[in-house]
Structures are given as structure tokens and as C-alpha cells.
Design a protein around this motif. Sequence first.
Motif, short mmCIF file in Angstrom:
data_model
loop_
_atom_site.label_atom_id
_atom_site.label_comp_id
_atom_site.label_asym_id
_atom_site.label_seq_id
_atom_site.Cartn_x
_atom_site.Cartn_y
_atom_site.Cartn_z
N GLY A 196 0.81 -1.22 0.00
CA GLY A 196 0.00 0.00 0.00
C GLY A 196 0.84 1.27 0.00
N LEU A 197 2.14 1.14 -0.32
CA LEU A 197 3.04 2.29 -0.30
C LEU A 197 3.57 2.55 -1.71
N VAL A 198 4.15 3.74 -1.90
CA VAL A 198 4.70 4.06 -3.22
C VAL A 198 5.79 3.04 -3.58
N ASP A 199 5.71 2.53 -4.79
CA ASP A 199 6.68 1.54 -5.26
C ASP A 199 7.96 2.28 -5.67
N LEU A 200 9.02 2.12 -4.88
CA LEU A 200 10.26 2.86 -5.09
C LEU A 200 10.89 2.58 -6.46
N PRO A 219 0.61 10.51 6.07
CA PRO A 219 0.14 9.22 5.62
C PRO A 219 -0.69 9.33 4.33
N ASN A 220 -0.59 8.28 3.51
CA ASN A 220 -1.28 8.30 2.22
C ASN A 220 -2.78 8.04 2.38
N THR A 221 -3.49 8.00 1.27
CA THR A 221 -4.95 7.89 1.36
C THR A 221 -5.41 6.52 1.86
N LEU A 222 -4.49 5.55 1.96
CA LEU A 222 -4.84 4.27 2.57
C LEU A 222 -4.67 4.36 4.09
N GLY A 223 -4.23 5.52 4.58
CA GLY A 223 -4.00 5.69 6.01
C GLY A 223 -2.66 5.12 6.44
#
Length: 485
Positions: A196-200, A219-223
Amino acid sequence: MAKTDFPLIFERGKEGRTSYSLPELDVPEMDLDSAFADSYIRKEAPNLPEVSELELMRHYTALSRRNYGVDSGFYPLGSCTMKYNPKINEDAARLEGFSYIHPHQDPETVQGAMEMMYDLQTSLAEITGMHDFSLQSAAGAQGEWTGLMMIRAFHETNGDLNRSKVIVPDSAHGTNPASVSVAGLDVVTVKTNEHGLVDLEDLKRVVDDETAALMLTNPNTLGLFETEIMEMAEIVHNAGGKLYYDGANLNAIMGYTRPGDMGFDVVHMNLHKTFTGPHGGGGPGSGPVGVTSEFAPYLPKPVLMKRDDHYTFDHDRPASIGRIKPYYGNFGINLRAYTYIRTMGAEGLKKVSEHAVLNANYLMRRLEKEYELPYPQHCKHEFVLSGKKQKQLGVRTLDIAKRLLDYDYHPPTIYFPLNVEEAMMTEPTETESKETLDGFIDAMIRISEEAKDDPELVQEAPHQTVVKRMDETTAARKPILRYQQ
Ligand SMILES: *Cc1c(COP(=O)(O)O)cnc(C)c1O
């Protein structure tokens, strides 16, 4: 609900009844025919109900009771931070020294109001770790656009004319890509990984010498907190790009971390969310923009300055992107946010973050037994469930949201973020008690049981509200805006 559902004004009129009394005319009556073109003059009286003052009062009171707000019940609308708006904010906003001033007054006569705005900017800079702030922008989306225009101006000033791409995660709030477009820049999407995080790796792939900025919320929109933010900042900065922080939702991190410390160059924050400006009816909002010292010359003008305990507006800003709103932002909302920050204090704001995160995790852990949780790690201020299991029984997330209305709860944000199927984005905020959260959990579990035992009950909800299930497409495309008996 049924009790408050008596006939509205339209069915109550009786000819000749009035709810007003005007003084006798003591000036010559105007000759309408000579004052206005014929096409502007009404030929017949409008068909309006004629009612007494009491009936008028009951009409509006009945309408207000059909409404749902954070003062009437639990409102876990993810990303919107529907927390309690302390009423002391309203006391401050009604002080005569604030409520009776006018933006065209000589600044010498409103030094107190200017001091308040200046102190608010200083507090916001401290909370976010930025150097300078402008209170001008009136919403999150306007803050985004303002920040992107500054980034654009920065690159242009440096002769970096090819930097037109803004990298935005696929989970981003819809305003992010929209603001990029309105700022005349191009959106490049970066993928979310299985956590659920940005794929580096994908970020490295899309960054290049045309990158103007990476636009991120953390935190991103997934919390979920983007734990690799320092690496991302390095990747983007090394490529000559800048970092834009969408700080609409600061409710999980205040007092713990700051966008300035994570490497962000430009931020906006939503004072109507984290800082208790009443919102939900469409405004007024406040989306101040904060910058590092490198970006200070580009701030919208005028810039509020302090010289020897004296406050002025500096209009002489040659590199500024210009004025973006009349006057200096939505004063009333900024004043409420200032009051909130002063009543909470630094320790209070830190507690807000702690309780917001605790409440969200409590809800999430109890609901993950009934609803699928696509990203199982601890969340920050909100979390996203999927209604996939219920969908297999024929009950969609929309049905669950409508059924919650029967249990007197406002539903979570649904079908957003787009990268979760049948998404339910839930944000309880710090101001709710455990008993309230338990009540909501019970309702959600009951609806999950109903989906198994009596799916039609959920599919046809709501059953208890004045307005039943709407055809949302027709309602949007062919709205009926006139009362029809
Ligand atoms: C609410 C929100 C916005 C937009 O803010 P507005 O004041 O509604 O324009 C942008 N980003 C995120 C993450 C938000 O939650």
C-alpha cells in the motif's frame, strides 16, 4: 425520523397569510415600467406558499432536522476529518474586534487581526517544519494549485523549462491530478506496491529531467505512513525535482513528524479538517501554503510582514506568482484554527495525533474480522476496508453505506481510493468515545450478518430515512430542483 417528517411549507400555504410586516411606504412609488425593460418585469405573482412566521420557522427547523452533521452523530468520512468543532472557536470568531472589521480598513486600525494571522502562520510553520506561510488560499485544492504554480515559477526562473511532469501516486486524492492539470503541468502516475506504499522501483523508473515535482500525501490515502519517504525525497531531489506535500490530513502526525523534516519543499494544509473549521456543507475552507526559504519569493502576494511589532502587507514581490484570492484568505476559518491551536497547545496537538491513530486502529482491528482488510499493517488516522466478501453475496459497498443510514451513522467514504476494490475509507478522528466506536462496530457487524441472512434488506436500504435510495446518475444529470407536489 418519521416524527419530524411533517409537511413542508409548500403544502401549508393559505392565501393572504404572511410572515412579514413592512412599514408604510414613505417615498414615492417607483415606476417599474420606465425603470426596467419589459422582459424583466414579472407579469404574474410567483406561486409561493403564503404562511405565518411560525409556519416558516417550523419549515426550516424541520429541514434542519433532516440534516446530518458532526454535532448530531458519528461521521467517519475518510479523508474528510469530520471531528468535533469546539464551540469556543465560535466565541472567538464573534468577538466584535474581529467580526466588525473590514478588509478595506487601514491596516493601522486592524493590527490585532494582522497579529493573529501572523501568529497563526508562525504556528503552522512550526507544526509543519516549513519556513514561511501564506494564508491566502481558501481550500485544499486551491492550496495545491498555488503550490504547484510556485514550483512551476521556480523551475522557470532557473531556466529549467522542460520540467512539466508531476508524479502522483495512483492512490492520490482526486484533487491532486486535477490541480496538476489546472497548473498547466502533466500528471505521471507512480504505482502503489503490495504494502500500500509508493513503489520505489517504479518511482525511479518515472523520475527524469522533466520531473517538476513529486506530489504526495503522508500518511497516504490508505492511512499508511510512507516509511521510505527519505529515500523518495533523495531520488526526486537528485533528479532536480521538488517535493509537494498534500497536508490535508495532518491528524495522525502532529507533534511526531513534519513534512519539512521529511524533505518536502512546498506544503498545503486544510485548516477546515485537522484544525476544526466547520466544513461539510461546501465551505468556507482554508488551505494555507507553506514553503522552504528557497520558495519564499514565489509566495502569493501580498505577504504579511512583521517589522518592529508592526504588521504590514508587502506588495513589492517581483517573483511572486501573484494574488490568488481577494484579501488575505478566509479570515473566520483562520481565526477558528488559531483558537484551536492556542487552546490545544503543543502537547494537546500531540495527543490529538495519538488518539486519532488509536481510535482508527481500534476500529480497524475489530472490523477486520467481518470485512476484508487489504493492507494489514497498523494504520495512522484512517484505514481502508474492502467490501469484496459482501459483494460475493450480492451486497455492494454502496448498499452497506446506505444501510448504515438506517442505524443513524454517516457512512465512510466509499469507492475511494481507487486502488482498493469496493473501498470503505474510515476515519473516526480523536474526538469520539470508545462507546461511540463500539456502537458503529456493532452496526457494521450487524450489516455483515444481514448481508448473509437477508441481502435484500441491505440492497434496498435505507428504509428509515425521509429520502430513500436515489438514482444517483439521474439525480446528477437531471436534477429536479423545483418542488413538485
Ligand atoms: C480534502 C482533501 C483535499 C482537498 O481539500 P479541499 O479543501 O476539499 O479542496 C486534498 N487532498 C486530500 C488528501 C484531502 O483529504
